[in-house]
Design a protein around this motif. Structure first.
Motif, PDB file in Angstrom:
ATOM      1  N   ALA A  27       0.847  -1.181   0.000  1.00  0.00           N
ATOM      2  CA  ALA A  27       0.000   0.000   0.000  1.00  0.00           C
ATOM      3  C   ALA A  27       0.885   1.233   0.000  1.00  0.00           C
ATOM      4  CB  ALA A  27      -0.909  -0.007   1.231  1.00  0.00           C
ATOM      5  N   ALA A  28       0.280   2.390  -0.279  1.00  0.00           N
ATOM      6  CA  ALA A  28       1.064   3.612  -0.417  1.00  0.00           C
ATOM      7  C   ALA A  28       1.842   3.926   0.854  1.00  0.00           C
ATOM      8  CB  ALA A  28       0.139   4.782  -0.768  1.00  0.00           C
ATOM      9  N   SER A  29       1.236   3.704   2.019  1.00  0.00           N
ATOM     10  CA  SER A  29       1.882   4.050   3.279  1.00  0.00           C
ATOM     11  C   SER A  29       3.081   3.170   3.576  1.00  0.00           C
ATOM     12  CB  SER A  29       0.876   3.941   4.434  1.00  0.00           C
ATOM     13  OG  SER A  29       0.398   2.619   4.529  1.00  0.00           O
ATOM     14  N   GLU A  30       3.173   2.012   2.924  1.00  0.00           N
ATOM     15  CA  GLU A  30       4.278   1.103   3.204  1.00  0.00           C
ATOM     16  C   GLU A  30       5.556   1.479   2.478  1.00  0.00           C
ATOM     17  OE1 GLU A  30       3.174  -3.238   4.210  1.00  0.00           O
ATOM     18  OE2 GLU A  30       2.146  -2.711   2.363  1.00  0.00           O
ATOM     19  N   THR A  31       5.503   2.489   1.633  1.00  0.00           N
ATOM     20  CA  THR A  31       6.698   2.881   0.890  1.00  0.00           C
ATOM     21  C   THR A  31       7.614   3.740   1.736  1.00  0.00           C
ATOM     22  OG1 THR A  31       5.670   4.894   0.010  1.00  0.00           O
ATOM     23  CG2 THR A  31       5.409   2.841  -1.259  1.00  0.00           C
ATOM     24  N   ARG A  32       7.174   4.141   2.929  1.00  0.00           N
ATOM     25  CA  ARG A  32       7.991   4.989   3.788  1.00  0.00           C
ATOM     26  C   ARG A  32       8.669   4.104   4.821  1.00  0.00           C
ATOM     27  NH1 ARG A  32       3.024   7.007   3.045  1.00  0.00           N
ATOM     28  NH2 ARG A  32       2.839   8.930   1.857  1.00  0.00           N
ATOM     29  N   SER A  33       9.983   4.001   4.752  1.00  0.00           N
ATOM     30  CA  SER A  33      10.721   3.127   5.638  1.00  0.00           C
ATOM     31  C   SER A  33      11.856   3.900   6.293  1.00  0.00           C
ATOM     32  CB  SER A  33      11.284   1.929   4.858  1.00  0.00           C
ATOM     33  OG  SER A  33      12.142   1.163   5.670  1.00  0.00           O
ATOM     34  N   ALA A  83       1.239   6.357  -6.750  1.00  0.00           N
ATOM     35  CA  ALA A  83       0.233   6.730  -5.747  1.00  0.00           C
ATOM     36  C   ALA A  83      -0.152   8.197  -5.892  1.00  0.00           C
ATOM     37  CB  ALA A  83       0.771   6.458  -4.340  1.00  0.00           C
ATOM     38  N   ARG A  84       0.849   9.049  -6.126  1.00  0.00           N
ATOM     39  CA  ARG A  84       0.577  10.481  -6.301  1.00  0.00           C
ATOM     40  C   ARG A  84      -0.238  10.728  -7.560  1.00  0.00           C
ATOM     41  NH1 ARG A  84       5.290  11.827  -5.292  1.00  0.00           N
ATOM     42  NH2 ARG A  84       6.121  11.886  -7.429  1.00  0.00           N
ATOM     43  N   ASP A  85       0.102  10.024  -8.633  1.00  0.00           N
ATOM     44  CA  ASP A  85      -0.652  10.193  -9.886  1.00  0.00           C
ATOM     45  C   ASP A  85      -2.107   9.735  -9.719  1.00  0.00           C
ATOM     46  OD1 ASP A  85       1.514  11.221 -11.187  1.00  0.00           O
ATOM     47  OD2 ASP A  85       2.073   9.347 -12.191  1.00  0.00           O
ATOM     48  N   LEU A  86      -2.296   8.614  -9.030  1.00  0.00           N
ATOM     49  CA  LEU A  86      -3.653   8.120  -8.800  1.00  0.00           C
ATOM     50  C   LEU A  86      -4.445   9.109  -7.951  1.00  0.00           C
ATOM     51  CD1 LEU A  86      -5.802   5.908  -9.084  1.00  0.00           C
ATOM     52  CD2 LEU A  86      -4.787   4.784  -7.074  1.00  0.00           C
ATOM     53  N   GLN A  87      -3.809   9.638  -6.910  1.00  0.00           N
ATOM     54  CA  GLN A  87      -4.467  10.624  -6.059  1.00  0.00           C
ATOM     55  C   GLN A  87      -4.849  11.869  -6.858  1.00  0.00           C
ATOM     56  OE1 GLN A  87      -4.806  10.971  -1.986  1.00  0.00           O
ATOM     57  NE2 GLN A  87      -6.401  11.691  -3.350  1.00  0.00           N
ATOM     58  N   ALA A  97      -5.083   3.565 -12.290  1.00  0.00           N
ATOM     59  CA  ALA A  97      -5.164   2.368 -11.444  1.00  0.00           C
ATOM     60  C   ALA A  97      -4.319   1.238 -12.024  1.00  0.00           C
ATOM     61  CB  ALA A  97      -6.620   1.932 -11.292  1.00  0.00           C
ATOM     62  N   CYS A  98      -4.354   1.067 -13.335  1.00  0.00           N
ATOM     63  CA  CYS A  98      -3.522   0.047 -13.995  1.00  0.00           C
ATOM     64  C   CYS A  98      -2.048   0.320 -13.759  1.00  0.00           C
ATOM     65  CB  CYS A  98      -3.815   0.013 -15.487  1.00  0.00           C
ATOM     66  SG  CYS A  98      -5.447  -0.605 -15.934  1.00  0.00           S
ATOM     67  N   GLU A  99      -1.641   1.574 -13.917  1.00  0.00           N
ATOM     68  CA  GLU A  99      -0.242   1.935 -13.724  1.00  0.00           C
ATOM     69  C   GLU A  99       0.173   1.728 -12.273  1.00  0.00           C
ATOM     70  OE1 GLU A  99       0.208   5.881 -15.180  1.00  0.00           O
ATOM     71  OE2 GLU A  99      -0.242   5.337 -17.256  1.00  0.00           O
ATOM     72  N   ALA A 100      -0.744   1.982 -11.335  1.00  0.00           N
ATOM     73  CA  ALA A 100      -0.433   1.768  -9.920  1.00  0.00           C
ATOM     74  C   ALA A 100      -0.203   0.288  -9.630  1.00  0.00           C
ATOM     75  CB  ALA A 100      -1.568   2.312  -9.050  1.00  0.00           C
ATOM     76  N   LEU A 101      -1.010  -0.569 -10.225  1.00  0.00           N
ATOM     77  CA  LEU A 101      -0.822  -2.011 -10.049  1.00  0.00           C
ATOM     78  C   LEU A 101       0.526  -2.453 -10.606  1.00  0.00           C
ATOM     79  CD1 LEU A 101      -4.305  -3.583 -10.910  1.00  0.00           C
ATOM     80  CD2 LEU A 101      -3.133  -3.652  -8.702  1.00  0.00           C
ATOM     81  N   VAL A 102       0.871  -1.967 -11.779  1.00  0.00           N
ATOM     82  CA  VAL A 102       2.141  -2.326 -12.398  1.00  0.00           C
ATOM     83  C   VAL A 102       3.309  -1.877 -11.519  1.00  0.00           C
ATOM     84  CG1 VAL A 102       3.656  -1.885 -14.374  1.00  0.00           C
ATOM     85  CG2 VAL A 102       1.230  -2.337 -14.742  1.00  0.00           C
ATOM     86  N   SER A 115      -4.583  -3.560  -3.988  1.00  0.00           N
ATOM     87  CA  SER A 115      -5.691  -3.744  -3.057  1.00  0.00           C
ATOM     88  C   SER A 115      -6.830  -4.360  -3.854  1.00  0.00           C
ATOM     89  CB  SER A 115      -6.134  -2.416  -2.426  1.00  0.00           C
ATOM     90  OG  SER A 115      -7.039  -1.722  -3.266  1.00  0.00           O
ATOM     91  N   PRO A 116      -7.784  -5.000  -3.209  1.00  0.00           N
ATOM     92  CA  PRO A 116      -8.893  -5.618  -3.947  1.00  0.00           C
ATOM     93  C   PRO A 116      -9.647  -4.636  -4.835  1.00  0.00           C
ATOM     94  CG  PRO A 116      -8.839  -6.464  -1.716  1.00  0.00           C
ATOM     95  CD  PRO A 116      -7.819  -5.356  -1.772  1.00  0.00           C
ATOM     96  N   ALA A 117     -10.032  -3.491  -4.276  1.00  0.00           N
ATOM     97  CA  ALA A 117     -10.805  -2.533  -5.076  1.00  0.00           C
ATOM     98  C   ALA A 117      -9.963  -1.952  -6.200  1.00  0.00           C
ATOM     99  CB  ALA A 117     -11.345  -1.414  -4.184  1.00  0.00           C
TER     100      ALA A 117
END
Length: 245
Positions: free
Chosen positions: A62-68, A87-91, A111-116, A121-123
């Motif tokens: 998920a987007a929040s998991e990219t911050r480490s 994530a930024r583009d989708l937002q 959404a397709c680009e985010a998956l790639v 996520s399911p939705a």
């Protein structure tokens, strides 16, 4: 012979090929994607920032998991940057769609680009599987859920917060080279007029473009001021515009 008997012939008599493809998407591909998404829900449970597992065994994030807090390797940094950018583009596409500045099909493409890129996520899967014909009907229902699962923000149509977020998204597009300064000022002015305090200076600058021949300013000077205002907006600054030059 090829021109008369082969070119343009249908796969199934009486049906255009595009109809067959659309039917395959509706009756086979989308149910498959939906079943795969449900498998992820049953395996990991539902909730905000849901992480699912793909059939290939890859663990999306998920987007929040990219911050480490750990120091990433060069390859990890590239992947994290790609995920954050997606994530930024989708937002941004979501908020522009909410004010009528983007099409539902644009949201599906994001959404397709985010998956790639690695978001999942399911939705989001179901959203990415929408056909052109389904997008207008399904995006309003699927987008809020997808954003919520990814830890992103959904802005209701025509909300004040959504309009301000859209201004910042358009500013981002200009800074990314997708809009010229003149186009940014024009779109802001056409969409919001002088009614949105956050975008008031850009609306005024659009007026200044229209009276260039009667004043002593150059297009380059106004472009520079629009760019500075776009940077201010993209940085998350408040309603106080940059002082006029």
């Amino acid at each position: 012979m090829v021109q008369h008997e082969i070119a343009g012939c249908n796969v199934i008599p009486g049906c255009w090929t595009v109809q067959i493809v659309e039917s395959c998407n509706v009756t086979y591909y989308r149910p498959f994607i939906h079943a795969e998404a449900l498998m992820g829900i049953f395996e990991l449970g539902s909730g905000r920032n849901l992480v699912t597992v793909t059939i290939a065994g890859k663990r999306p994030v998920a987007a929040s998991e990219t911050r480490s807090t750990e120091s990433p390797s060069a390859g990890d940094h590239v992947r994290v940057s790609s995920i954050e950018a997606s994530a930024r583009d989708l937002q941004d596409l979501a908020v522009l769609w909410s004010i009528g500045e983007a099409r539902a099909t644009d949201v599906v493409g994001a959404a397709c680009e985010a998956l790639v890129a690695g978001l999942d996520s399911p939705a989001l899967r179901i959203l990415a599987a929408c056909t052109r014909g389904e997008a207008e009907y399904d995006v309003p229902d699927l987008l809020p859920a997808a954003l919520d699962e990814l830890g992103l923000t959904f802005y209701p149509r025509d909300s004040e917060a959504g309009r301000e977020a859209a201004v910042r998204a358009l500013a981002d597009q200009m800074l990314a080279g997708r809009l010229t300064p003149r186009e940014l000022a024009l779109r802001i002015h056409q969409r919001f007029g002088h009614q949105l305090p956050l975008a008031e200076r850009l609306a005024e600058l659009d007026d200044e473009y229209d009276i260039l021949e009667y004043g002593d300013r150059t297009p380059a000077q106004i472009d520079a001021e629009v760019t500075a205002e776009a940077r201010r907006l993209a940085s998350g600054a408040g309603n106080d515009p940059i002082p006029r030059s």
